[in-house]
Write a protein that holds these residues in place. Structure first.
Motif, PDB file in Angstrom:
ATOM      1  N   THR A  73       3.027  -9.212  -3.768  1.00 46.75           N
ATOM      2  CA  THR A  73       3.915  -9.288  -2.612  1.00 46.75           C
ATOM      3  C   THR A  73       3.920 -10.710  -2.087  1.00 46.75           C
ATOM      4  O   THR A  73       3.056 -11.508  -2.416  1.00 46.75           O
ATOM      5  CB  THR A  73       3.434  -8.396  -1.458  1.00 46.75           C
ATOM      6  OG1 THR A  73       2.106  -8.798  -1.131  1.00 46.75           O
ATOM      7  CG2 THR A  73       3.469  -6.951  -1.854  1.00 46.75           C
ATOM      8  N   PHE A  74       4.868 -10.998  -1.214  1.00 47.69           N
ATOM      9  CA  PHE A  74       4.888 -12.321  -0.606  1.00 47.69           C
ATOM     10  C   PHE A  74       3.635 -12.507   0.246  1.00 47.69           C
ATOM     11  O   PHE A  74       3.185 -11.606   0.913  1.00 47.69           O
ATOM     12  CB  PHE A  74       6.123 -12.519   0.269  1.00 47.69           C
ATOM     13  CG  PHE A  74       6.014 -13.786   1.046  1.00 47.69           C
ATOM     14  CD1 PHE A  74       5.947 -14.984   0.379  1.00 47.69           C
ATOM     15  CD2 PHE A  74       5.911 -13.769   2.416  1.00 47.69           C
ATOM     16  CE1 PHE A  74       5.801 -16.158   1.077  1.00 47.69           C
ATOM     17  CE2 PHE A  74       5.770 -14.949   3.121  1.00 47.69           C
ATOM     18  CZ  PHE A  74       5.725 -16.144   2.454  1.00 47.69           C
ATOM     19  N   ILE A 105       5.366  -3.366 -10.885  1.00 45.63           N
ATOM     20  CA  ILE A 105       4.325  -3.925 -10.027  1.00 45.63           C
ATOM     21  C   ILE A 105       4.355  -5.441 -10.045  1.00 45.63           C
ATOM     22  O   ILE A 105       4.440  -6.071 -11.100  1.00 45.63           O
ATOM     23  CB  ILE A 105       2.954  -3.367 -10.454  1.00 45.63           C
ATOM     24  CG1 ILE A 105       2.960  -1.851 -10.224  1.00 45.63           C
ATOM     25  CG2 ILE A 105       1.815  -4.024  -9.684  1.00 45.63           C
ATOM     26  CD1 ILE A 105       1.910  -1.098 -10.969  1.00 45.63           C
ATOM     27  N   ARG A 106       4.347  -6.034  -8.842  1.00 44.66           N
ATOM     28  CA  ARG A 106       4.335  -7.502  -8.704  1.00 44.66           C
ATOM     29  C   ARG A 106       3.610  -7.873  -7.419  1.00 44.66           C
ATOM     30  O   ARG A 106       3.494  -7.056  -6.519  1.00 44.66           O
ATOM     31  CB  ARG A 106       5.768  -8.050  -8.699  1.00 44.66           C
ATOM     32  CG  ARG A 106       6.521  -7.793  -7.412  1.00 44.66           C
ATOM     33  CD  ARG A 106       8.009  -8.068  -7.506  1.00 44.66           C
ATOM     34  NE  ARG A 106       8.390  -9.399  -7.934  1.00 44.66           N
ATOM     35  CZ  ARG A 106       8.652 -10.419  -7.120  1.00 44.66           C
ATOM     36  NH1 ARG A 106       8.533 -10.297  -5.814  1.00 44.66           N
ATOM     37  NH2 ARG A 106       9.021 -11.591  -7.594  1.00 44.66           N
ATOM     38  N   GLY A 111       0.956 -13.084  -1.140  1.00 43.50           N
ATOM     39  CA  GLY A 111       0.133 -13.177  -2.319  1.00 43.50           C
ATOM     40  C   GLY A 111      -1.257 -12.583  -2.210  1.00 43.50           C
ATOM     41  O   GLY A 111      -2.137 -12.919  -2.967  1.00 43.50           O
ATOM     42  N   SER A 112      -1.510 -11.664  -1.269  1.00 38.31           N
ATOM     43  CA  SER A 112      -2.841 -11.086  -1.223  1.00 38.31           C
ATOM     44  C   SER A 112      -2.839  -9.626  -1.666  1.00 38.31           C
ATOM     45  O   SER A 112      -3.881  -9.029  -1.812  1.00 38.31           O
ATOM     46  CB  SER A 112      -3.428 -11.206   0.178  1.00 38.31           C
ATOM     47  OG  SER A 112      -2.573 -10.590   1.102  1.00 38.31           O
ATOM     48  N   LEU A 113      -1.678  -9.048  -1.845  1.00 38.79           N
ATOM     49  CA  LEU A 113      -1.572  -7.650  -2.257  1.00 38.79           C
ATOM     50  C   LEU A 113      -0.592  -7.507  -3.408  1.00 38.79           C
ATOM     51  O   LEU A 113       0.345  -8.279  -3.539  1.00 38.79           O
ATOM     52  CB  LEU A 113      -1.038  -6.797  -1.095  1.00 38.79           C
ATOM     53  CG  LEU A 113      -1.961  -6.516   0.085  1.00 38.79           C
ATOM     54  CD1 LEU A 113      -1.176  -5.855   1.189  1.00 38.79           C
ATOM     55  CD2 LEU A 113      -3.131  -5.648  -0.335  1.00 38.79           C
ATOM     56  N   MET A 114      -0.830  -6.471  -4.219  1.00 41.63           N
ATOM     57  CA  MET A 114       0.143  -6.111  -5.240  1.00 41.63           C
ATOM     58  C   MET A 114       1.008  -4.994  -4.665  1.00 41.63           C
ATOM     59  O   MET A 114       0.527  -4.157  -3.914  1.00 41.63           O
ATOM     60  CB  MET A 114      -0.556  -5.582  -6.493  1.00 41.63           C
ATOM     61  CG  MET A 114      -1.508  -6.556  -7.157  1.00 41.63           C
ATOM     62  SD  MET A 114      -0.675  -7.973  -7.862  1.00 41.63           S
ATOM     63  CE  MET A 114       0.002  -7.242  -9.345  1.00 41.63           C
ATOM     64  N   ALA A 115       2.272  -4.979  -5.019  1.00 37.98           N
ATOM     65  CA  ALA A 115       3.158  -3.919  -4.554  1.00 37.98           C
ATOM     66  C   ALA A 115       3.767  -3.200  -5.748  1.00 37.98           C
ATOM     67  O   ALA A 115       4.169  -3.837  -6.717  1.00 37.98           O
ATOM     68  CB  ALA A 115       4.266  -4.496  -3.685  1.00 37.98           C
ATOM     69  N   ALA A 116       3.796  -1.866  -5.672  1.00 43.71           N
ATOM     70  CA  ALA A 116       4.497  -1.079  -6.689  1.00 43.71           C
ATOM     71  C   ALA A 116       5.891  -0.811  -6.147  1.00 43.71           C
ATOM     72  O   ALA A 116       6.052  -0.244  -5.076  1.00 43.71           O
ATOM     73  CB  ALA A 116       3.760   0.216  -6.949  1.00 43.71           C
ATOM     74  N   ILE A 117       6.896  -1.269  -6.861  1.00 48.28           N
ATOM     75  CA  ILE A 117       8.269  -1.136  -6.387  1.00 48.28           C
ATOM     76  C   ILE A 117       8.993  -0.070  -7.194  1.00 48.28           C
ATOM     77  O   ILE A 117       8.969  -0.086  -8.422  1.00 48.28           O
ATOM     78  CB  ILE A 117       8.982  -2.496  -6.434  1.00 48.28           C
ATOM     79  CG1 ILE A 117       8.257  -3.430  -5.452  1.00 48.28           C
ATOM     80  CG2 ILE A 117      10.455  -2.375  -6.067  1.00 48.28           C
ATOM     81  CD1 ILE A 117       8.651  -4.850  -5.487  1.00 48.28           C
ATOM     82  N   LEU A 118       9.576   0.882  -6.470  1.00 47.67           N
ATOM     83  CA  LEU A 118      10.323   1.961  -7.107  1.00 47.67           C
ATOM     84  C   LEU A 118      11.809   1.748  -6.861  1.00 47.67           C
ATOM     85  O   LEU A 118      12.201   0.983  -5.989  1.00 47.67           O
ATOM     86  CB  LEU A 118       9.920   3.320  -6.534  1.00 47.67           C
ATOM     87  CG  LEU A 118       8.458   3.728  -6.580  1.00 47.67           C
ATOM     88  CD1 LEU A 118       8.316   5.190  -6.201  1.00 47.67           C
ATOM     89  CD2 LEU A 118       7.845   3.492  -7.956  1.00 47.67           C
TER      90      LEU A 118
END
Lengths: 253, 326
Positions: free
Chosen positions: B135-136, B132-133, B138-145
């Motif tokens: 996203t560009f 989890i980081r 900067g207003s949302l977090m993204a879970a990357i699989l």
């Protein structure tokens, strides 16, 4: 001597405005050349100042509008410019992007000596595309380069910065270096050269030009994907105060 | 779930602290944790002992004189040989300069994915790593699989806490020798110049005055240093301010900078991209000054002032100077 510089077009993050829901307003956000890549180009031009017979090629991957930044690179003194552009390339993560860019370099500039890239792009900010490209080209690369100290037709000496200190490294070509921010001055280009750059035909490379493995490009060729996005829960009181209350708040801590 | 953590040593021949932070978070995901430790010819037993306190199952020691100091070619070749043999499901690397250099070389060679600078690591319902980081934008977090194995991620130092295990067990050790005869690095180190002691870092400051792009000019930003001196504070910056060339990146706060935990954090002209907010969560009190009443920084602030940051800084400078002469 042949030098390649990789350039990326990124959204300008300077004037971001926010909606009341905390999302970014993307309309009217301008595209700029990634600031790290701007330095990469300047370093390459400095090498060309000293070794005028050096041939400088710039490569970018992105939509057709990225031609504009390549045109400016030509106006600044670049000899050759390629834009890697195809709808099939979109949705690529760093691995698929690197595969695509390295395929183009292998085909069109196979005898390069030195590749210069920015260490980061201010949009994705992963810092891993340069190293991925180097692996695909089977060359070594030096990351976090703070300055170029010396160079000639066979080798380059750079200063690499880490948490522990500075490494003065000598590398024999072929090599890739990825540069960090530094306060070297960027050169201007004249209007005359800018107008002249329109006579230069920027070479657009699509999927068919590269005869590329379709399984390895775009979204399909990307092992990483976003599974979900969410708003983090981290909220505080946001009590509005007057500016004359601030000093006391700080001093009381 | 087999997790592997790459342990890199710094120039003082100590294992980077972030390695132990990674072991600590990995222990919450699995009890099958291995370490890959590249070393030169010096004694490695002390390093292995360090790991026993953190609950590690196995330490793979790759030993060769070429691995004394970090070199991406030798390190990646040595580690790759092992990664291709062992079927680790997750490989974690600390996001130091050398870690960020090494990890993409490993992932590209393995043709797998790598998620940079994660701020959270989880295992989802399908048993996959969710890295989890922000996203560009900067207003949302993204879970990357990642659809391939091993799933790789880097994490910045200081994101996770170091926690020793209560059930310390001795890790098994395997010494690996790699044949480097056919590889020769093009890179030679001519000199190493250690960094002189930095003025005490922002990581342990009690009061932090931070500036962002809302301060508009370098000259404006530099007024923060004067104010910080008067108030016994330290100055920090956003990525944007560093990008603009107003300050060095060693005072950058956030996902790609440092995490800070001051008693008071005052944000001047900072809009509050998640990348920045991730780094200030641990602050006791957050006060922010911004003209944009929608600035996301306000949502995470205890106190807010809707005003031009420079105007507030100038007023504070006068007030703090007066105090000094009272």
């Amino acid at each position: 001597m042949k030098i390649v510089v990789c350039l990326k077009q990124v959204p300008d993050t300077k004037d971001i405005k926010w909606t009341d829901k905390g999302t970014m307003i993307r309309e009217g956000v301008e595209s700029i050349l990634n600031p790290y890549d701007e330095l990469a180009l300047e370093y390459a031009l400095k090498i060309k100042d000293k070794i005028p017979e050096a041939k400088l090629t710039v490569v970018s991957m992105g939509p057709m509008q990225a031609k504009e930044l390549l045109r400016i690179a030509v106006a600044r003194g670049t000899d050759e410019a390629f834009l890697i552009s195809d709808k099939k390339f979109s949705g690529a993560d760093t691995l698929a992007t690197s595969y695509t860019i390295s395929t183009a370099i292998k085909k069109f500039i196979p005898d390069f000596d030195l590749i210069i890239t920015g260490q980061f792009a201010i949009d994705g900010d992963t810092g891993q595309t340069p190293s991925n490209i180097a692996v695909d080209l089977k060359i070594e690369n030096i990351t976090f380069v703070k300055n170029i100290l010396d160079f000639d037709n066979e080798k380059i000496v750079v200063l690499r910065e880490t948490e522990n200190g500075f490494e003065r490294l000598k590398a024999v070509y072929p090599i890739m270096i990825s540069v960090m921010k530094n306060d070297i001055e960027l050169r201007h280009y004249s209007i005359k050269n800018y107008i002249k750059s329109f006579d230069y035909n920027i070479k657009v490379l699509d999927k068919s030009e590269l005869n590329i493995d379709e399984e390895k490009i775009g979204f399909k060729g990307s092992p990483t994907y976003v599974s979900e996005t969410f708003t983090p829960k981290f909220l505080r009181n946001k009590k509005e105060i007057k500016s004359d209350e601030l000093l006391n708040l700080i001093r009381r801590n | 779930m087999k997790i592997c953590i790459i342990a890199l040593r710094n120039r003082k021949n100590k294992i980077d602290n972030v390695t132990f932070e990674l072991v600590s978070i990995a222990r919450t995901l699995s009890d099958d944790i291995s370490i890959i430790l590249p070393v030169g010819l010096s004694d490695y037993k002390g390093f292995v002992q360090d790991f026993n306190e953190y609950g590690v199952k196995k330490v793979f020691v790759i030993q060769d004189e070429k691995l004394e100091n970090y070199n991406s070619l030798y390190y990646s070749n040595g580690i790759l040989e092992l990664l291709k043999k062992e079927d680790f499901e997750i490989v974690l690397v600390g996001a130091t300069s050398n870690g960020r250099d090494l990890a993409p070389r490993l992932s590209a060679n393995l043709r797998t994915g790598l998620t940079a600078d994660c701020t959270q690591l989880k295992i989802n319902e399908q048993g996959k790593l969710a890295a989890i980081r922000p996203t560009f934008g900067g207003s949302l977090m993204a879970a990357i699989l990642c659809s391939k194995l091993p799933q790789m991620a880097t994490v910045r130092p200081g994101v996770f806490k170091k926690v020793k295990t209560e059930t310390a067990k001795e890790a098994s050790v395997e010494i690996i020798n790699v044949n480097f005869e056919n590889i020769k690095s093009n890179i030679e180190e001519l000199e190493f110049i250690p960094k002189t002691l930095q003025n005490s870092s922002i990581a342990d400051a009690e009061i932090i005055l931070a500036g962002g792009k809302g301060l508009k000019t370098k000259e404006n930003f530099e007024k923060l240093y004067v104010l910080a001196d008067l108030l016994g504070a330290k100055v920090a910056a956003t990525r944007g301010a560093v990008e603009a060339g107003w300050c060095q990146n060693d005072i950058q706060v956030g996902q790609t900078g440092q995490n800070v935990t001051p008693k008071v954090y005052v944000a001047f002209g900072i809009s509050g991209a998640l990348q920045h907010i991730e780094g200030i969560k641990g602050a006791q009190k957050i006060i922010s000054v911004n003209t944009d009443k929608n600035a996301p920084i306000f949502n995470v602030s205890d106190f807010i002032i809707v005003e031009d940051a420079m105007k507030v800084i100038n007023t504070l400078l006068e007030e703090a100077t007066d105090l000094r002469y009272e």
